[in-house]
Design an enzyme around this catalytic site. Structure first.
Site, short mmCIF file in Angstrom:
data_model
loop_
_atom_site.label_atom_id
_atom_site.label_comp_id
_atom_site.label_asym_id
_atom_site.label_seq_id
_atom_site.Cartn_x
_atom_site.Cartn_y
_atom_site.Cartn_z
N LYS A 231 -8.37 11.54 9.54
CA LYS A 231 -7.02 11.52 8.96
C LYS A 231 -6.28 12.84 9.14
CE LYS A 231 -7.91 7.82 5.69
NZ LYS A 231 -8.03 7.39 4.30
N LYS B 176 -4.99 -1.31 6.94
CA LYS B 176 -3.60 -1.64 6.62
C LYS B 176 -2.65 -0.49 6.94
CE LYS B 176 -2.03 -4.07 3.16
NZ LYS B 176 -1.76 -4.59 1.80
N LYS C 236 -11.51 1.20 13.28
CA LYS C 236 -11.65 0.39 12.06
C LYS C 236 -10.35 -0.34 11.73
CE LYS C 236 -11.66 2.09 7.82
NZ LYS C 236 -12.00 2.66 6.51
#
Length: 276
Positions: free
Chosen positions: A62, A147, A144
């Site tokens: 991230k 959303k 992966k």
């Protein structure tokens, strides 16, 4: 966005309740309604090491190349997760493959605390199921499903209607060739068969046999319908739950767990030398 956050909290609780969590048997609550989570996280921060936190895969994914400008909250999030688990002497933690590392950190911090201050925390084990361990993106089977992905065609949302699901599965990438085989060398099909297996309770090899001499279109059409049927009872249950009803369940859950959390925190504070 505070309004979006409030809405997401209620929707996630509805998903859990509609998926089968029974508030009469399980305590479901909002983390921030139990202040001991934040308290224990801060205490665990004093024994967590920067080198350990930097190894966390999700942080690396991230933060990307802009690591120096990422907020401390994201960097430190695994310690808060450890507090969530250790606070209740949790035995098993149901996780996906990518979260096993966080359970391992939890065990490390729990063991370190126990060694320094005496037996306090139970060391949990990760609980995984084989087929649902890691569901990958429909548009990219190397990453992966999420959303927060850039494309809506990456994931199936629990609230997606039937036509949206059919459209997303139809657009899902497949591998070269035409045979439907459950092999890791065919990552796109491997992922789609895992999804089929999870929704149908059929073994992946059984699914492979079902589609012998059939084409991708047949498989995808059936997969879409299996998902639609699997999600239908959850979606119907979600619609029947009012926001007020869900909030009441969450508040009652917090009332039930608060004494457990308070007792554990009192023990922790006594052991590290806090004065009452």
């Amino acid at each position: 966005d505070p309004e979006k956050l409030r809405k997401n909290i209620i929707e996630l609780a509805k998903v859990y309740l509609a998926s089968g969590i029974d508030p009469e048997k399980s305590m479901i609550f909002i983390q921030s309604h139990v202040q001991e989570h934040a308290e224990l996280a801060w205490i665990l921060n004093t024994i967590a090491r920067i080198s350990e936190m930097k190894k966390m895969t999700q942080f690396k994914d991230k933060s990307g190349k802009d690591e120096e400008n990422i907020g401390v909250g994201l960097f430190d999030y695994p310690v808060l997760m450890a507090a969530d688990i250790l606070l209740y002497d949790t035995e098993k933690v149901p996780v996906g493959e990518d979260q096993v590392q966080h359970v391992e950190l939890t065990r490390t911090l729990g063991k370190r605390f126990n060694n320094k201050f005496g037996e306090t925390f139970f060391l949990p084990e990760p609980y995984l199921t084989k087929e649902g361990t890691r569901i990958m993106g429909l548009d990219d089977p190397t990453k992966k499903m999420s959303k927060s992905a850039g494309s809506e065609y990456n994931y199936i949302a629990i609230t997606d209607d039937a036509e949206t699901i059919r459209k997303k599965i139809k657009k899902a990438v497949t591998d070269s060739g035409s045979e439907i085989r459950y092999e890791e060398e065919k990552p796109a099909l491997y992922n789609l068969i895992n999804i089929y297996s999870t929704f149908s309770d059929k073994d992946p090899k059984e699914i492979e046999k079902m589609y012998e001499n059939k084409n991708y279109a047949d498989f995808k059409n059936d997969l879409a319908e299996v998902i639609i049927e699997g999600l239908k009872p959850i979606q119907e249950k979600m619609k029947s739950l009012s926001d007020e009803e869900v909030l009441e369940i969450l508040r009652k859950g917090a009332e039930k767990v608060r004494p457990i959390a308070q007792k554990k925190m009192k023990e922790v504070k006594e052991k590290i030398g806090f004065i009452f």
